[in-house]
Design a protein around this motif. Structure first.
Motif, PDB file in Angstrom:
ATOM      1  N   VAL A  62       1.016  -1.095   0.139  1.00 14.56           N
ATOM      2  CA  VAL A  62      -0.197  -0.136  -0.048  1.00 14.56           C
ATOM      3  C   VAL A  62       1.161   1.363   0.068  1.00 14.56           C
ATOM      4  N   SER A  63       1.722   1.149   1.111  1.00 14.20           N
ATOM      5  CA  SER A  63       2.613   2.378   0.643  1.00 14.20           C
ATOM      6  C   SER A  63       3.698   2.709  -0.186  1.00 14.20           C
ATOM      7  N   SER A  64       4.471   1.473  -0.856  1.00 14.61           N
ATOM      8  CA  SER A  64       4.960   1.465  -1.967  1.00 14.61           C
ATOM      9  C   SER A  64       3.693   2.293  -3.179  1.00 14.61           C
ATOM     10  N   SER A  65       2.568   1.453  -3.618  1.00 14.69           N
ATOM     11  CA  SER A  65       1.767   2.358  -4.888  1.00 14.69           C
ATOM     12  C   SER A  65       1.105   3.348  -4.186  1.00 14.69           C
ATOM     13  N   LEU A  66       1.392   4.167  -2.675  1.00 15.94           N
ATOM     14  CA  LEU A  66       0.737   5.217  -2.576  1.00 15.94           C
ATOM     15  C   LEU A  66       1.551   6.941  -2.859  1.00 15.94           C
ATOM     16  N   GLU A  67       3.157   5.900  -2.480  1.00 16.40           N
ATOM     17  CA  GLU A  67       4.111   6.896  -2.865  1.00 16.40           C
ATOM     18  C   GLU A  67       3.968   8.072  -3.847  1.00 16.40           C
ATOM     19  N   PRO A  68       3.846   7.171  -5.136  1.00 18.95           N
ATOM     20  CA  PRO A  68       4.335   8.092  -6.543  1.00 18.95           C
ATOM     21  C   PRO A  68       2.428   9.182  -6.981  1.00 18.95           C
ATOM     22  N   LEU A  69       1.443   8.683  -5.847  1.00 17.20           N
ATOM     23  CA  LEU A  69       0.037   9.532  -5.791  1.00 17.20           C
ATOM     24  C   LEU A  69       0.380  10.874  -5.385  1.00 17.20           C
ATOM     25  N   GLY A  70       0.886  10.374  -4.023  1.00 17.97           N
ATOM     26  CA  GLY A  70       0.973  11.441  -3.786  1.00 17.97           C
ATOM     27  C   GLY A  70       1.877  12.424  -3.936  1.00 17.97           C
ATOM     28  N   ALA A  71       3.105  11.666  -5.006  1.00 14.54           N
ATOM     29  CA  ALA A  71       3.524  13.056  -5.403  1.00 14.54           C
ATOM     30  C   ALA A  71       2.928  12.977  -6.539  1.00 14.54           C
ATOM     31  N   MET A  72       1.785  13.167  -7.225  1.00 17.24           N
ATOM     32  CA  MET A  72       0.985  13.305  -8.432  1.00 17.24           C
ATOM     33  C   MET A  72       0.319  14.318  -7.878  1.00 17.24           C
ATOM     34  N   ILE A  73      -0.383  14.238  -6.876  1.00 17.88           N
ATOM     35  CA  ILE A  73      -0.860  15.054  -5.914  1.00 17.88           C
ATOM     36  C   ILE A  73      -0.640  16.553  -5.301  1.00 17.88           C
ATOM     37  N   THR A  74       0.520  16.561  -5.444  1.00 13.78           N
ATOM     38  CA  THR A  74       1.341  17.622  -4.801  1.00 13.78           C
ATOM     39  C   THR A  74       2.071  18.422  -5.929  1.00 13.78           C
ATOM     40  N   GLY A  75       2.622  17.237  -6.934  1.00 13.08           N
ATOM     41  CA  GLY A  75       2.582  19.007  -8.744  1.00 13.08           C
ATOM     42  C   GLY A  75       0.751  18.886  -8.962  1.00 13.08           C
ATOM     43  N   ALA A  76      -0.004  18.216  -9.039  1.00 10.50           N
ATOM     44  CA  ALA A  76      -0.783  18.521  -9.348  1.00 10.50           C
ATOM     45  C   ALA A  76      -1.670  20.094  -8.889  1.00 10.50           C
ATOM     46  N   THR A  77      -1.560  19.754  -7.398  1.00 12.31           N
ATOM     47  CA  THR A  77      -2.308  21.074  -6.871  1.00 12.31           C
ATOM     48  C   THR A  77      -0.921  21.968  -6.943  1.00 12.31           C
ATOM     49  N   GLY A  78       0.226  21.601  -6.509  1.00 13.99           N
ATOM     50  CA  GLY A  78       1.530  22.513  -6.148  1.00 13.99           C
ATOM     51  C   GLY A  78       1.240  23.213  -4.874  1.00 13.99           C
ATOM     52  N   ALA A  79       0.681  22.125  -3.745  1.00 18.80           N
ATOM     53  CA  ALA A  79       0.766  22.187  -2.325  1.00 18.80           C
ATOM     54  C   ALA A  79       1.577  21.836  -1.486  1.00 18.80           C
ATOM     55  N   LYS A  80       2.324  22.582  -0.278  1.00 19.57           N
ATOM     56  CA  LYS A  80       3.519  22.269  -0.082  1.00 19.57           C
ATOM     57  C   LYS A  80       2.938  22.041   1.264  1.00 19.57           C
ATOM     58  N   GLY A  81       3.824  21.351   2.284  1.00 21.53           N
ATOM     59  CA  GLY A  81       3.882  21.670   4.099  1.00 21.53           C
ATOM     60  C   GLY A  81       4.142  20.070   4.282  1.00 21.53           C
ATOM     61  N   VAL A  82       3.530  19.750   5.743  1.00 20.54           N
ATOM     62  CA  VAL A  82       4.081  18.985   6.784  1.00 20.54           C
ATOM     63  C   VAL A  82       3.127  17.164   6.323  1.00 20.54           C
ATOM     64  N   VAL A  83       4.199  16.825   6.303  1.00 19.26           N
ATOM     65  CA  VAL A  83       3.584  15.150   5.810  1.00 19.26           C
ATOM     66  C   VAL A  83       3.311  15.094   7.287  1.00 19.26           C
ATOM     67  N   PRO A  84       2.220  14.313   7.825  1.00 15.44           N
ATOM     68  CA  PRO A  84       2.749  12.893   8.871  1.00 15.44           C
ATOM     69  C   PRO A  84       2.935  11.362   8.852  1.00 15.44           C
ATOM     70  N   THR A  85       3.647  11.394   9.189  1.00 13.99           N
ATOM     71  CA  THR A  85       4.618  10.441   9.435  1.00 13.99           C
ATOM     72  C   THR A  85       5.334   9.305  10.213  1.00 13.99           C
ATOM     73  N   ASN A  86       4.217   8.683  11.045  1.00 15.77           N
ATOM     74  CA  ASN A  86       4.501   7.773  12.711  1.00 15.77           C
ATOM     75  C   ASN A  86       6.322   7.264  12.347  1.00 15.77           C
TER      76      ASN A  86
END
Length: 520
Positions: A62-86
């Motif tokens: 799940v984590s490896s599948s979602l990693e590219p998706l996170g990059a796409m969301i950041t790239g598509a929206t231009g948003a930046k900030g703190v990413v919660p990761t335990n």
């Protein structure tokens, strides 16, 4: 002293913080207490361990599948900030407070077993990595406040032990609404989000003719009946989501930047889009692996707890990781993930437009991993009390909770508040805030306030156990027990999930047959 710390670190980092080993040990102890043969003890322990390794493997996928998706969301929206990761914040803190974390975790586990043995809160918290996360949070809040190391360890262990037995009790009326019995509890520090989701589901679920149907009761045209298979529905939904975001990313940032979203890049636009499709399909595989792991471990652990209940902690109920509820409402898991993620985006907008400019509150990016696991579980809780509306709105509320709480938590983490990451699940947020505000008083007053916080959590757990769990209070008695989208389990001897079978309040005595687990 160094030897003692080395041993403590080994126990924590190599055994107790690895859920698979902890579960295997507990299973072996339970089966041995039932006087099973050596072969069955070893076999059951190994199978339970493999079940948790399957869950871990699925989580990794799940984590490896979602990693590219996170990059796409950041790239598509231009948003930046703190990413919660335990895992990230714990890794940073271990460098400075590793020894204290180890002792808090070990002694906290002992405290939890004592409380489970001698109080009505008979829950054994078995999610080892979350125990490590909470021990780290407690250390990060208490240690910088100037208290001696022994005070940090004593208070941290007491608070950890209290949380490990109280939070499963607080959530248990809602958990039992999902499972139909007391064979398992939720042992995951996202409890606040699950209870909120259950409450929201109760509010929006409706009654009578206006009652929202379960997410598992999909009425599809004949040509779309293949979507009743949760693995197929999840894979197709995620593949579609990947492709849409991939197109938005490449349109906004251009192909050269967009191709970097995948670990090895992309050769051309066609390859880029097909990698997006593949990642979505792999997400469906990951969820299927998690579900299989859950079924495997329950088949071994729940019977083993007969022995634990009879010999070690009478009436013990195993408190397990969030995916333990996934098989009870598999459609709700996907609905919950997506709704929680939307809640995270809405919360980010509020932070960006109002709270950050006016009060300097940190921007919290929607971490896809916490939104999947806690959002998926929140969807199951919301569905249990409010059907589809409950799954959608309950998980949306969870998304708000796991965005706003981490944003404010950064203020009480001292120097770690600038680490560009933080804890991602609900209970770390509210517990960390209460303890952080208490320690600001300093001295004896700070310790008194810490004690009051611990007593309040313990009191809430006792209230829930005595007034709600023991009385078999049902938050939505007018609703049927949720029906799984796979009506009959693989074991044809087990009943259809959703039947109104009445189960005992605690596990039966050792040697008695277990009631069938209502899994699909």
């Amino acid at each position: 002293m160094n030897t003692v710390l080395t041993i403590a670190n080994f126990l924590v980092n190599e055994i107790l913080s690895v859920p698979a080993f902890l579960i295997g040990i507990i299973t072996a102890v339970g089966l041995a207490a039932m006087k099973r043969g050596a072969g069955k003890v070893v076999g059951g322990a190994i199978k339970a361990t493999l079940g948790f390794l399957l869950i871990g493997a699925g989580a990794g996928l799940v984590s490896s599948s979602l990693e590219p998706l996170g990059a796409m969301i950041t790239g598509a929206t231009g948003a930046k900030g703190v990413v919660p990761t335990n895992e990230a914040i714990v890794g940073i803190a271990q460098n400075e407070f590793g020894g204290q974390v180890a002792w808090i975790m070990i002694l906290g586990f002992v405290v939890s077993l004592v409380l489970a043995r001698f109080t009505p809160l008979s829950y054994v918290f078995l999610t080892g990595h979350h125990v490590l996360f909470m021990a780290t949070l407690l250390t990060m809040v208490l240690a910088p406040s100037g208290y001696p190391t022994w005070v940090v360890i004593v208070f941290g262990a007491a608070l950890l032990g209290i949380a490990m037995v109280s939070l499963p009790a607080i959530a248990h009326p809602w958990t039992r609404r999902i499972t139909g019995d007391d064979s398992i509890a939720i042992g995951h520090f996202g409890t606040a989000g699950y209870v909120v989701s259950g409450c929201v589901g109760k509010l929006v679920g409706g009654k009578g003719k206006k009652m929202s149907a379960s997410s598992e009761e999909l009425k599809l045209p004949e040509g779309l009946r293949f979507l009743r298979d949760s693995m197929v529905a999840t894979a197709l939904s995620m593949a579609l989501m990947y492709v849409i975001l991939a197109v938005l990313f490449i349109a906004r940032a251009g192909s050269q930047e967009a191709f970097k979203a995948f670990p090895n890049g992309a050769a051309n636009v066609g390859n880029y889009l097909m990698q997006a499709v593949t990642q979505g399909l792999e997400f469906g595989v990951a969820v299927a692996v998690i579900l299989f792991g859950v079924r495997t471990i329950l088949g071994e652990l729940v019977p083993a707890f007969q022995g634990i209940a009879a010999k070690v902690v009478p009436g013990a109920i195993p408190a397990l990781d969030a995916p333990i509820v996934f098989p009870y409402a598999q459609n709700a898991v996907l609905i919950g993930f997506l709704s929680s993620f939307v809640g995270g985006l809405v919360s980010l907008a509020v932070l960006s437009i109002w709270l950050n400019p006016m009060f300097g509150v940190a921007l919290i990016m929607p971490g896809l991993v916490p939104h999947f696991f806690t959002g998926g579980a929140a969807g199951v809780y919301g569905n249990a009390t409010g059907g589809r509306r409950g799954a959608i709105l309950g998980a949306f509320a969870n998304g708000l909770v796991i965005t706003f709480l981490p944003a404010f938590l950064l203020d009480v983490l001292g120097s770690f508040g600038k680490a560009n990451t933080t804890f991602g699940d609900a209970d770390f947020g509210w517990i960390g805030l209460l303890l952080g505000w208490s320690t600001k008083a300093g001295g004896i007053l700070g310790l008194i306030l810490l004690s009051l916080v611990g007593l309040a959590i313990f009191g809430a757990g006792l209230f829930s156990q005595k007034k709600l769990v023991n009385t078999h209070w049902d938050p939505t008695p007018h609703r049927p027990v949720p029906v799984s989208n796979s009506a009959v389990s693989a074991d044809k001897s087990q009943p259809v999930v959703g039947t109104k079978t009445k189960y005992p309040k605690v596990l039966p005595p050792a040697g008695a047959p277990l009631p069938p687990a209502p899994l699909s």
